[in-house]
Design a protein around this motif. Sequence first.
Motif, PDB file in Angstrom:
ATOM      1  N   THR A  89       0.817  -1.213   0.000  1.00  0.00           N
ATOM      2  CA  THR A  89       0.000   0.000   0.000  1.00  0.00           C
ATOM      3  C   THR A  89       0.852   1.265   0.000  1.00  0.00           C
ATOM      4  O   THR A  89       0.409   2.322  -0.456  1.00  0.00           O
ATOM      5  CB  THR A  89      -0.935  -0.003   1.216  1.00  0.00           C
ATOM      6  N   GLN A  90       2.092   1.161   0.535  1.00  0.00           N
ATOM      7  CA  GLN A  90       2.994   2.313   0.574  1.00  0.00           C
ATOM      8  C   GLN A  90       4.033   2.263  -0.542  1.00  0.00           C
ATOM      9  O   GLN A  90       5.018   3.007  -0.499  1.00  0.00           O
ATOM     10  CB  GLN A  90       3.701   2.348   1.937  1.00  0.00           C
ATOM     11  N   GLY A  91       3.811   1.388  -1.508  1.00  0.00           N
ATOM     12  CA  GLY A  91       4.742   1.298  -2.622  1.00  0.00           C
ATOM     13  C   GLY A  91       5.808   0.248  -2.463  1.00  0.00           C
ATOM     14  O   GLY A  91       6.557  -0.015  -3.407  1.00  0.00           O
ATOM     15  N   GLY A  92       5.921  -0.356  -1.292  1.00  0.00           N
ATOM     16  CA  GLY A  92       6.932  -1.383  -1.073  1.00  0.00           C
ATOM     17  C   GLY A  92       6.429  -2.752  -1.513  1.00  0.00           C
ATOM     18  O   GLY A  92       5.602  -2.882  -2.434  1.00  0.00           O
ATOM     19  N   LEU A  93       6.912  -3.774  -0.845  1.00  0.00           N
ATOM     20  CA  LEU A  93       6.553  -5.150  -1.179  1.00  0.00           C
ATOM     21  C   LEU A  93       5.690  -5.732  -0.061  1.00  0.00           C
ATOM     22  O   LEU A  93       5.951  -5.501   1.118  1.00  0.00           O
ATOM     23  CB  LEU A  93       7.816  -5.999  -1.351  1.00  0.00           C
ATOM     24  N   LYS A  94       4.668  -6.466  -0.459  1.00  0.00           N
ATOM     25  CA  LYS A  94       3.826  -7.160   0.516  1.00  0.00           C
ATOM     26  C   LYS A  94       3.875  -8.650   0.215  1.00  0.00           C
ATOM     27  O   LYS A  94       3.622  -9.087  -0.911  1.00  0.00           O
ATOM     28  CB  LYS A  94       2.382  -6.674   0.451  1.00  0.00           C
ATOM     29  N   ALA A  95       4.199  -9.442   1.229  1.00  0.00           N
ATOM     30  CA  ALA A  95       4.178 -10.904   1.132  1.00  0.00           C
ATOM     31  C   ALA A  95       2.940 -11.392   1.879  1.00  0.00           C
ATOM     32  O   ALA A  95       2.778 -11.120   3.072  1.00  0.00           O
ATOM     33  CB  ALA A  95       5.442 -11.510   1.727  1.00  0.00           C
ATOM     34  N   ARG A  96       2.091 -12.109   1.159  1.00  0.00           N
ATOM     35  CA  ARG A  96       0.834 -12.565   1.746  1.00  0.00           C
ATOM     36  C   ARG A  96       0.866 -14.092   1.875  1.00  0.00           C
ATOM     37  O   ARG A  96       0.925 -14.818   0.880  1.00  0.00           O
ATOM     38  CB  ARG A  96      -0.338 -12.135   0.872  1.00  0.00           C
ATOM     39  N   VAL A  97       0.843 -14.582   3.116  1.00  0.00           N
ATOM     40  CA  VAL A  97       0.867 -16.012   3.406  1.00  0.00           C
ATOM     41  C   VAL A  97      -0.543 -16.438   3.818  1.00  0.00           C
ATOM     42  O   VAL A  97      -1.141 -15.836   4.710  1.00  0.00           O
ATOM     43  CB  VAL A  97       1.869 -16.344   4.536  1.00  0.00           C
ATOM     44  N   ARG A  98      -1.052 -17.481   3.159  1.00  0.00           N
ATOM     45  CA  ARG A  98      -2.378 -18.006   3.502  1.00  0.00           C
ATOM     46  C   ARG A  98      -2.234 -19.466   3.904  1.00  0.00           C
ATOM     47  O   ARG A  98      -1.720 -20.289   3.142  1.00  0.00           O
ATOM     48  CB  ARG A  98      -3.344 -17.880   2.327  1.00  0.00           C
ATOM     49  N   LEU A  99      -2.694 -19.782   5.108  1.00  0.00           N
ATOM     50  CA  LEU A  99      -2.634 -21.148   5.641  1.00  0.00           C
ATOM     51  C   LEU A  99      -4.064 -21.651   5.833  1.00  0.00           C
ATOM     52  O   LEU A  99      -4.898 -20.960   6.435  1.00  0.00           O
ATOM     53  CB  LEU A  99      -1.898 -21.158   6.992  1.00  0.00           C
ATOM     54  N   PRO A 100      -4.362 -22.835   5.336  1.00  0.00           N
ATOM     55  CA  PRO A 100      -5.736 -23.334   5.439  1.00  0.00           C
ATOM     56  C   PRO A 100      -6.047 -23.841   6.831  1.00  0.00           C
ATOM     57  O   PRO A 100      -5.193 -24.366   7.535  1.00  0.00           O
ATOM     58  CB  PRO A 100      -5.773 -24.478   4.413  1.00  0.00           C
TER      59      PRO A 100
END
Length: 449
Positions: free
Chosen positions: A431-442
């Motif tokens: 959202t601030q222009g950087g990198l976002k890592a999104r981890v999804r665990l079931p």
Amino acid sequence: MHGRRWSADTIGRWFAINIVVTVIIAAAMNAAFAAFAGVWARPGIEESGVVDEAVAVARTLDGSPRAWRSRLAAAASNDGYQARWYPDDDALPVPIANATFHAGRAKVRALLDRPSARVLAYEPGDLDRQGRAETTYGLAIALSDGSWVHFMTPERSWGLHASTRNLLTLGFALICSLFVAALASRRLARPMERFARQAQRFGADVNAPPMEATGPVEIRLAGQAFNEMQARVQRYVEDRTTMLAAISHDLRAPLTRMRLRGEFIEDEEQQRKLFRDVDEMQTMVDASLNFFRDDSQHEPSTRFNLSELVNTVLDDLRDAGHDVSFESSESVAYVGRPLTLRRAVANLVDNAVKYGGRAIVRLSSNNEWVEIAVEDDGPGIPRHLHEEVFKPFFRIESSRNRQTGGVGLGLPAVRSAVRGHGGDIALEQGTQGGLKARVRLPVLDAQMP
């Protein structure tokens, strides 16, 4: 051979038994309903409410002159019945006596105080003297002089139309069939559900215990085949771990010899370059071994507080002076391998701090997923490289090189850990222009204690 197959607990036998049981119960329920509906729709003459009033009218007519009886009977008629007087047997239009009226006949005689009084009764469906089916209830009482007073209801009491009766019968049969089918299918589906949960659990934990093979023969055979496949996979992982341990020993020995021999190089520049290459090779070997060891480790799954685990990782970084923050609306419990997930989260947060200056970690959950998002304010990664960085030893030279200590195995290790839990990781623009890592665990069914 065929006899043994038929006697075995097979799916075909299950279906055959269920069909037979369903037909038997449906027939029994249909018969019970028909009997119940017949009594309910066709109550006896006693339940029609005519007997007591008829006896009172008969006693009155018996004590009245014959010339008055016809008019008195007509005057006694009401909305519940019609009363008529007949002078003799031939004039009485009454069908054959109803054989089910024995108790009622005794009651009428007792009320009249005439034990030998003749009493006739009929119900809808009985035939009259012309052979036509009656549609009403009727009661005829003989008076002392042989004449008769006849009572009949204007319409059938509590009757059901044939179509309504048939619909109710069909409804009972359907309800019974659905009930039996639901019980049978549930009993047959339980082994399949256990099989699916075990397959789901094995997808998230390669060291999951073998499944219990229960149910029909076909499902037990499938369970045994699944257990054999699972055992082969586990042996493959163990063999790979053993092989990597041997590689560790075989590679470190020549690297040590290279460093010792480098001490005898007189050219300091060449010596420095050799030592740098040896150190780099040593770092890559150690990182590779750690990567494969983590990927094949035997840490058991357990229930733990994922929120506290993430907080512990961030506390360590805060103590080291890094700018990290944590956002979570509630405490999240999870079943998995805590040490593996801790290393994965630590790797992501460490990357965010190292290349983005700060890290913002957000934890959220629902009934299906637990999500961990790690965002930084750094330069980010070009969109076309979002998938490339998950390849082992891939590095973006402009921002991540060997001087920073990375060898290109951090994100692959994170993805391996996350996918080992049945989840996945994806990179996107922050959202601030950087990198976002999104981890999804079931949140799996296998996550039962």
